[in-house]
Enzyme design. Structure first.
Site, PDB file in Angstrom:
ATOM      1  N   SER A 306       0.817  -1.215   0.000  1.00 55.85           N
ATOM      2  CA  SER A 306       0.000   0.000   0.000  1.00 55.85           C
ATOM      3  C   SER A 306       0.853   1.268   0.000  1.00 55.85           C
ATOM      4  O   SER A 306       1.478   1.586  -1.002  1.00 55.85           O
ATOM      5  CB  SER A 306      -0.955  -0.046   1.202  1.00 55.85           C
ATOM      6  OG  SER A 306      -1.951   0.929   1.106  1.00 55.85           O
ATOM      7  N   ASP A 317       9.740   5.183 -10.559  1.00 53.97           N
ATOM      8  CA  ASP A 317       9.302   5.770 -11.827  1.00 53.97           C
ATOM      9  C   ASP A 317      10.002   7.085 -12.121  1.00 53.97           C
ATOM     10  O   ASP A 317      10.290   7.404 -13.291  1.00 53.97           O
ATOM     11  CB  ASP A 317       7.792   5.997 -11.817  1.00 53.97           C
ATOM     12  CG  ASP A 317       7.010   4.738 -12.148  1.00 53.97           C
ATOM     13  OD1 ASP A 317       7.639   3.664 -12.256  1.00 53.97           O
ATOM     14  OD2 ASP A 317       5.783   4.820 -12.292  1.00 53.97           O
ATOM     15  N   LYS A 331      -0.843  -4.205  -3.245  1.00 56.67           N
ATOM     16  CA  LYS A 331      -2.119  -3.580  -2.898  1.00 56.67           C
ATOM     17  C   LYS A 331      -2.173  -2.199  -3.539  1.00 56.67           C
ATOM     18  O   LYS A 331      -1.593  -1.248  -3.038  1.00 56.67           O
ATOM     19  CB  LYS A 331      -2.291  -3.464  -1.381  1.00 56.67           C
ATOM     20  CG  LYS A 331      -3.616  -2.811  -0.975  1.00 56.67           C
ATOM     21  CD  LYS A 331      -3.735  -2.702   0.537  1.00 56.67           C
ATOM     22  CE  LYS A 331      -5.021  -1.981   0.918  1.00 56.67           C
ATOM     23  NZ  LYS A 331      -5.034  -0.555   0.516  1.00 56.67           N
TER      24      LYS A 331
END
Length: 449
Positions: A306, A317, A331
């Site tokens: 999460s 990224d 998740k």
């Protein structure tokens, strides 16, 4: 989570015989009338189902062998509906709601584990650092099958968690089922869980180590203190930074955003998308990242879930950090806690999915490390026997909307050498990569070619 299986089987066998006999009579009595064609309006179907529910409740109230606790039965029905949607939605009664508020504030009495429900048992997502659970050796993936000798099957997750919490100094026995090991009992002493969610240290090579164990209301201020401490001891320029998110089961979205923000200069951190426009939002970083130009590694594993995955995904990224370890939990959904007022508790409902800055959903997939490093040495045979534990394996888990599936377990890029006697091979290798210059601040991992 222990059960007296012989007694249970006997009772079930007897019960099934009685039920089948009664059902056969009932069916023969109602088989003659022709059924009406099913209604086409979904709202009509819903109203009919509500009428059916009311009739069943009335029958249970009137004919059940003992008087039923109607509020408890209604609460169980509500929870059954919500948990059938996905493993993270549910109803919190007034006491559970207050308990959740205490937990997110960072201090409560209990054992110190992040848990979910699976197959009627409590499944450990991750133990929290320096808590009774972690010191007792509780591991991600462990199943708690009984509390104080009483089976958990039949209880809700909220009920089980409530039983595990309690006054400081009181003891609790839990039964643990772990793959490859016979069930065993563990006696734990409850403590006030003061989640110091961030700790740090600096080694002799000026490699800063920051451990983030959860994302609660204290996380960002404690991270700021850690950054200031490392800066003071290194003149603001450590040789490298390791951020450890292993076994961090997540927490508050705003804390994940603010933690990521500290290590980025502008640009997107994460976006959320739901059915409504209000559930679609992009969270942006501000200018002024800390340790700019300092190489960084983020450690993750299957217990990183999460909020941890939001941070790891953003820094991966944006090419701000190299991700090292094993694939995270997967998740990729966001839950909204909706207070219902008047001591009626709250609704915890999955309202959106989140996406990393590249637009990638990690739901049921997880964050894959740039360098996979196993904490223990594995053979191909041992790898094949490992039972995967991830979001994708939970009952009613949301599928990845792109249709992608989690990769099968594979041999890691690196694992401890034979005879390894160190304590933490993943952390040791992360620090060594920074010392060797294998990691750069702008491009992440240096790869050949």
């Amino acid at each position: 989570m222990k059960e007296v299986w012989n007694m249970r089987s006997l009772m079930i066998g007897t019960g099934v015989g009685l039920i089948l006999g009664a059902t056969a009579v009932g069916l023969s009595a109602i088989a003659a009338p022709q059924s009406a064609p099913p209604p086409s309006d979904p709202r009509t179907v819903t109203y009919q189902q509500l009428e059916l529910f009311a009739e069943i409740l009335a029958r249970a109230r009137q004919d059940y062998v003992t008087e039923i606790d109607e509020p408890e039965a209604m609460e169980a029905a509500i929870n059954g509906m919500l948990t059938s949607l996905d493993p993270h939605s549910g109803y919190l009664n007034a006491d559970d709601f207050k308990s959740m508020q205490v937990q997110t504030s960072g201090e409560y009495g209990g054992l110190g584990i992040e848990v979910t429900m699976e197959d009627g048992f409590v499944k450990v997502i991750s133990p929290m650092d320096d808590t009774p659970a972690s010191r007792a050796g509780i591991q991600p993936g462990d199943l708690i099958t009984a509390i104080n000798g009483q089976p958990i099957i039949g209880k809700t997750l909220n009920d089980a968690v409530k039983e595990m919490r309690g006054e400081q100094g009181t003891q609790i026995d839990i039964t643990v089922l772990r793959e490859g090991v016979d069930p065993f009992d563990v006696t734990l002493t409850r403590e006030v869980i003061e989640q110091k969610s961030v700790t740090w240290e600096l080694d002799e090579d000026d490699i800063g180590y920051i451990r983030i164990s959860t994302f609660n209301e204290r996380t960002t201020p404690l991270l700021e203190a850690a950054v200031n401490g490392i800066s003071e001891e290194t003149g603001g320029r450590p040789r490298g930074i390791v951020i450890d998110l292993r076994n961090n089961g997540g927490g508050l979205l705003d804390q994940a955003v603010s933690v990521s923000d500290m290590f980025l200069s502008g640009g997107e951190v994460v976006s959320t998308q739901g059915r409504r426009a209000a559930d679609m939002e992009s969270y942006m970083a501000h200018n002024g990242e800390v340790f700019k130009g300092v190489p960084m590694i983020v450690l993750i594993n299957g217990g990183s879930a999460s909020a941890s995955e939001i941070v790891a995904g953003a820094l991966q990224d944006r090419r701000r950090a190299t991700i090292v370890g094993t694939t995270s939990f997967g998740k990729g959904s966001v839950q909204t806690v909706i207070p219902l007022g008047a001591d009626r508790g709250a609704l915890r409902l999955t309202t959106a999915r989140y996406y990393t800055p590249s637009g990638h959903s990690i739901q049921a997939l997880g964050i894959e490390p740039d360098v996979s490093i196993s904490p223990a040495r594995l053979t191909e045979e041992e790898l094949a026997k490992i039972k995967r534990f991830s979001e994708a394996d939970l009952p009613h888990a949301l599928q990845n909307e792109e249709g992608a599936e989690r990769r099968a377990l594979q041999m890691p890029d690196e694992q401890p050498p034979e005879g390894y006697e160190g304590k933490d091979f993943q952390l040791e290798r992360a620090k060594q990569m920074l010392k060797d210059g294998a990691i750069t601040a702008s491009n992440g991992l240096k790869r050949a070619g």
